[in-house]
Design a protein around this motif. Sequence first.
Motif, PDB file in Angstrom:
ATOM      1  N   ALA A  50      75.349  40.961  40.472  1.00  0.00           N
ATOM      2  CA  ALA A  50      75.789  42.326  40.161  1.00  0.00           C
ATOM      3  C   ALA A  50      75.477  43.271  41.319  1.00  0.00           C
ATOM      4  N   ASP A  51      76.403  44.194  41.576  1.00  0.00           N
ATOM      5  CA  ASP A  51      76.193  45.234  42.581  1.00  0.00           C
ATOM      6  C   ASP A  51      75.658  46.514  41.959  1.00  0.00           C
ATOM      7  N   ILE A  52      76.199  46.884  40.801  1.00  0.00           N
ATOM      8  CA  ILE A  52      75.769  48.086  40.089  1.00  0.00           C
ATOM      9  C   ILE A  52      75.576  47.730  38.631  1.00  0.00           C
ATOM     10  N   VAL A  53      74.426  48.087  38.097  1.00  0.00           N
ATOM     11  CA  VAL A  53      74.117  47.867  36.683  1.00  0.00           C
ATOM     12  C   VAL A  53      74.022  49.229  36.014  1.00  0.00           C
ATOM     13  N   LEU A  54      74.820  49.441  34.985  1.00  0.00           N
ATOM     14  CA  LEU A  54      74.861  50.711  34.258  1.00  0.00           C
ATOM     15  C   LEU A  54      74.236  50.539  32.892  1.00  0.00           C
ATOM     16  N   THR A  55      73.377  51.468  32.517  1.00  0.00           N
ATOM     17  CA  THR A  55      72.755  51.469  31.194  1.00  0.00           C
ATOM     18  C   THR A  55      72.757  52.890  30.642  1.00  0.00           C
ATOM     19  N   GLY A  56      72.439  53.034  29.370  1.00  0.00           N
ATOM     20  CA  GLY A  56      72.148  54.352  28.830  1.00  0.00           C
ATOM     21  C   GLY A  56      70.736  54.768  29.210  1.00  0.00           C
ATOM     22  N   VAL A  57      70.430  56.035  29.056  1.00  0.00           N
ATOM     23  CA  VAL A  57      69.074  56.500  29.355  1.00  0.00           C
ATOM     24  C   VAL A  57      68.081  55.856  28.401  1.00  0.00           C
ATOM     25  N   ARG A  58      68.446  55.787  27.107  1.00  0.00           N
ATOM     26  CA  ARG A  58      67.619  55.099  26.129  1.00  0.00           C
ATOM     27  C   ARG A  58      68.493  54.658  24.966  1.00  0.00           C
ATOM     28  N   ALA A  59      68.020  53.664  24.236  1.00  0.00           N
ATOM     29  CA  ALA A  59      68.760  53.160  23.085  1.00  0.00           C
ATOM     30  C   ALA A  59      68.605  54.116  21.905  1.00  0.00           C
ATOM     31  N   GLU A  60      69.498  53.975  20.935  1.00  0.00           N
ATOM     32  CA  GLU A  60      69.446  54.799  19.731  1.00  0.00           C
ATOM     33  C   GLU A  60      68.774  54.075  18.575  1.00  0.00           C
ATOM     34  N   SER A  61      68.446  52.813  18.746  1.00  0.00           N
ATOM     35  CA  SER A  61      67.761  52.040  17.717  1.00  0.00           C
ATOM     36  C   SER A  61      66.710  51.165  18.391  1.00  0.00           C
ATOM     37  N   GLY A  62      65.875  50.517  17.597  1.00  0.00           N
ATOM     38  CA  GLY A  62      64.809  49.704  18.174  1.00  0.00           C
ATOM     39  C   GLY A  62      63.693  50.573  18.727  1.00  0.00           C
ATOM     40  N   GLU A  63      63.127  50.169  19.856  1.00  0.00           N
ATOM     41  CA  GLU A  63      62.010  50.918  20.437  1.00  0.00           C
ATOM     42  C   GLU A  63      62.461  52.260  21.014  1.00  0.00           C
ATOM     43  N   SER A  64      63.653  52.307  21.588  1.00  0.00           N
ATOM     44  CA  SER A  64      64.202  53.557  22.155  1.00  0.00           C
ATOM     45  C   SER A  64      63.244  54.203  23.150  1.00  0.00           C
ATOM     46  N   SER A  65      62.550  53.388  23.928  1.00  0.00           N
ATOM     47  CA  SER A  65      61.566  53.918  24.872  1.00  0.00           C
ATOM     48  C   SER A  65      62.192  54.351  26.187  1.00  0.00           C
ATOM     49  N   GLY A  66      63.393  53.864  26.490  1.00  0.00           N
ATOM     50  CA  GLY A  66      64.022  54.173  27.762  1.00  0.00           C
ATOM     51  C   GLY A  66      63.429  53.433  28.944  1.00  0.00           C
ATOM     52  N   MET A  67      62.641  52.386  28.675  1.00  0.00           N
ATOM     53  CA  MET A  67      61.960  51.661  29.752  1.00  0.00           C
ATOM     54  C   MET A  67      62.765  50.472  30.282  1.00  0.00           C
TER      55      MET A  67
END
Length: 272
Positions: A105-122
């Motif tokens: 992969a060249d670029i990996v895109l994620t959300g800042v944090r999840a809306e369920s589960g731990e939702s820690s943004g780590m």
Amino acid sequence: MQPNQFNVDAANKLKIVSLVSVGKHPQSGRMRRADQDSRAVELGLKLTGDNHSGESLVVLHAGDPGEPNLRSYAGMGLKSVRVLQLDPAADAILPLGQHLQQCGADIVLTGVRAESGESSGMVPYQLAEKLGWPIVPRVADIVSVKGGVAEVLQALPRGQRRSVMVKLPFIASVDSAAPEARQSAFGPASRALMDIEVVSASVDDVRQAWEEAAARKRPKRLKVVKAKTAAERFKAATAKSQGDGGKVMKNESAAEQAQAIFDLLKEEGVLR
């Protein structure tokens, strides 16, 4: 350079991976596609220049392949969604990192944090640490990619933006300031292929010992303020309440808890 002027020909040579999770509506609690993750997929479609085909973009999820809400991402114009089948209690960082290294992969895109589960943004930070890649948090847009360097537009408070130059490969967490995701079409979502890969990962023993409970919003303590001007009244209305004391009663009897509430109401002057 405006967002719609992205160099599509250069972008088609890139390998874009968007990590997605199962979201939860903040009001109703219903499961859905996550808002920031769907914006990351939308940004990935723009970078690959697929025009609704989704052939150059890999959408990756680690978890249960039977989750029906994953097809909401496919309904954005993707022909398939890749799923790393994991135990719900497993740590997804190791298998995700290995998969990203193998696929190049060249670029990996994620959300800042999840809306369920731990939702820690780590998750994006832990992946960046494992892979040794740079990370750009709260991305609003990726303007261009030239010579192995990307120009990234970072979202700042109060609507401000900052241009950042970063070398490939890198991880970007997509902010809510990014363009809104397109609607999900039921037909393409139902016809999409779920590309499942069974992987093994160690169980997170710390997480299994957690106790989860629904969050409750604390009431705001009323405070009577005699303000003369509109600015003073606005400041008093928007000021954060400061707790001066209180105690947590968890193991006491119902009678003791009720007495404590009664005493507090008398101290505050609610009861006379």
